[in-house]
Design a protein around this motif. Structure first.
Motif, PDB file in Angstrom:
ATOM      1  N   ASP A  52       0.849  -1.195   0.000  1.00 42.28           N
ATOM      2  CA  ASP A  52       0.000   0.000   0.000  1.00 42.28           C
ATOM      3  C   ASP A  52       0.888   1.249   0.000  1.00 42.28           C
ATOM      4  OD1 ASP A  52       0.705   0.719   2.793  1.00 42.28           O
ATOM      5  OD2 ASP A  52      -0.413  -1.100   3.285  1.00 42.28           O
ATOM      6  N   LYS A  53       0.281   2.405  -0.150  1.00 41.29           N
ATOM      7  CA  LYS A  53       1.046   3.644  -0.281  1.00 41.29           C
ATOM      8  C   LYS A  53       1.854   3.958   0.977  1.00 41.29           C
ATOM      9  CE  LYS A  53      -1.833   5.939  -3.741  1.00 41.29           C
ATOM     10  NZ  LYS A  53      -2.640   7.143  -4.081  1.00 41.29           N
ATOM     11  N   GLU A  54       1.265   3.683   2.155  1.00 43.68           N
ATOM     12  CA  GLU A  54       1.975   3.970   3.397  1.00 43.68           C
ATOM     13  C   GLU A  54       3.250   3.150   3.510  1.00 43.68           C
ATOM     14  OE1 GLU A  54       1.506   3.395   8.248  1.00 43.68           O
ATOM     15  OE2 GLU A  54      -0.106   2.786   6.891  1.00 43.68           O
ATOM     16  N   THR A  55       3.130   1.839   3.279  1.00 41.15           N
ATOM     17  CA  THR A  55       4.293   0.960   3.398  1.00 41.15           C
ATOM     18  C   THR A  55       5.316   1.272   2.318  1.00 41.15           C
ATOM     19  OG1 THR A  55       2.788  -0.768   4.202  1.00 41.15           O
ATOM     20  CG2 THR A  55       5.017  -1.437   3.613  1.00 41.15           C
ATOM     21  N   GLU A  56       4.845   1.526   1.103  1.00 44.54           N
ATOM     22  CA  GLU A  56       5.756   1.855   0.009  1.00 44.54           C
ATOM     23  C   GLU A  56       6.526   3.139   0.313  1.00 44.54           C
ATOM     24  OE1 GLU A  56       5.387   1.837  -4.777  1.00 44.54           O
ATOM     25  OE2 GLU A  56       4.148   3.333  -3.754  1.00 44.54           O
ATOM     26  N   GLY A  57       5.834   4.154   0.809  1.00 46.36           N
ATOM     27  CA  GLY A  57       6.500   5.407   1.156  1.00 46.36           C
ATOM     28  C   GLY A  57       7.537   5.213   2.241  1.00 46.36           C
ATOM     29  N   PHE A  58       7.203   4.394   3.228  1.00 44.21           N
ATOM     30  CA  PHE A  58       8.155   4.103   4.302  1.00 44.21           C
ATOM     31  C   PHE A  58       9.403   3.409   3.747  1.00 44.21           C
ATOM     32  CE2 PHE A  58       9.761   0.765   7.107  1.00 44.21           C
ATOM     33  CZ  PHE A  58      10.239   1.528   8.165  1.00 44.21           C
ATOM     34  N   MET A  59       9.212   2.422   2.889  1.00 39.29           N
ATOM     35  CA  MET A  59      10.329   1.664   2.320  1.00 39.29           C
ATOM     36  C   MET A  59      11.241   2.572   1.497  1.00 39.29           C
ATOM     37  SD  MET A  59       9.910  -1.608   3.150  1.00 39.29           S
ATOM     38  CE  MET A  59      10.341  -2.770   1.912  1.00 39.29           C
TER      39      MET A  59
END
Length: 354
Positions: A315-322
């Protein structure tokens, strides 16, 4: 044996793909296919049985015929006094011992054919070419850069997949290869890992060492690779991150996850790091599997990082964190991302369009 192997393989494939089969409502189609394949196997078994019975009947018939002819000829010779009665009995007894052995030899043809197939399969594995691992080579405590120079590659019997590829991966910048699926991006990473040998060109490490002259085991141990298809093993989340290394204690894994901010994602699981994630990660979503793969790679302290569509299911949150983690990490190690998504490319410093 071939029909049995095909039947078994098809059943396993069906079980593993049962969700897709039910999703499309194709149970009847797959059942019919399985029935056809199993029927072919039973027909082969039946044919083998008929062949064995036919050979047994033929050999027994020929044995009886041969003994009848021998007995008739020997009797005529005794009557004409060309052969003594004792000699006839000895001759019949002698051939009586030979004929069953000949029958067994004829019947052994079935076992010989089965053994032939088994040996063919064994030789396929036994004579597969081993990877060429050099005994001594330079050890890399630090990797500053990788240069791919005029890389060309094709799979045997296929058209060229990579043509004159030139690429620079350096510490301090996030490098991305952006392109459509099927263009050879994943293959390029596998060439860096030396899963395949180059058709032509060079891969140079730190501006001086050709990758061909590097020990494979030591090279792969210092390169982190996050695969497109994540492999999750049956066990706990902690075991998957440390890769079942008995020398690693739980505290070091916890400290690692806290250091990189991964614990906030793993704490969402029922038992945190102790959660049993099941065979093939059945208890995880696609994005969670990729997160586990990413954590496992970073935990082993790579000197260079290769990422293959590593945010495809996030999802966007996890992708942004990574991507933020990579942005901080790029000053320590060279990083290469291959993807067809725009978001990772926009966060990169250099983009190669493939």
């Amino acid at each position: 044996m071939k029909a049995f192997a095909m039947t078994e393989s098809n059943y396993i494939d069906t079980i593993q793909g049962i969700s897709s089969i039910k999703n499309f409502g194709k149970e009847k189609n797959v059942t019919a296919l399985n029935s056809d394949i199993y029927l072919n196997y039973q027909n082969q078994v039946y044919s083998l049985g008929i062949l064995g019975a036919g050979m047994g009947l033929s050999s027994n018939f020929l044995g009886v015929l041969y003994m009848s002819i021998l007995l008739s000829v020997a009797s005529l010779m005794v009557l004409s006094e060309a052969l003594m009665l004792g000699e006839m009995v000895a001759l019949i007894a002698f051939f009586g011992m030979i004929i069953p052995s000949v029958n067994k030899l004829a019947m052994s043809n079935v076992q010989i054919q089965e053994a032939k197939i088994a040996f063919e399969r064994m030789f396929e594995f036994g004579f597969a070419e081993n990877e060429k691992i050099k005994i001594q080579s330079e050890k890399f405590d630090v990797i500053e850069c990788l240069h791919l120079i005029d890389i060309n590659f094709r799979f045997t019997g296929r058209k060229s997949l990579l043509n004159n590829i030139n690429l620079e991966i350096e510490k301090g910048r996030l490098t991305c290869v952006l392109g459509e699926s099927g263009g050879g991006k994943s293959t390029m990473l596998q060439l860096i890992l030396r899963f395949y040998d180059l058709e032509s060109g060079k891969i140079i490490i730190n501006g001086k060492t050709d990758i061909k002259n590097v020990n494979l085991i030591s090279w792969r141990s210092c390169v982190g690779y996050v695969e497109q298809e994540t492999k999750i093993f049956n066990g706990s989340l902690l075991q998957n991150i440390c890769f079942f290394d008995p020398k690693v204690n739980a505290e070091s894994v916890v400290n690692f996850c806290n250091e990189y901010g991964l614990m906030k994602f793993f704490n969402r699981l029922p038992a945190g790091l102790e959660t049993i994630i099941g065979e093939e990660g059945i208890n995880l979503s696609g994005g969670q599997k990729q997160l586990v793969s990413f954590a496992r790679t970073l935990f082993h302290n790579p000197k260079c990082l290769l990422l293959d569509e590593f945010t495809g299911a996030m999802d966007k949150e996890t992708e942004g964190f990574m991507l933020q983690v990579l942005d901080d990490l790029k000053y320590k190690i060279p990083i290469l991302i291959v993807t067809h998504k725009i978001s990772p490319a926009l966060r990169s410093d250099y983009i190669y369009i493939h």
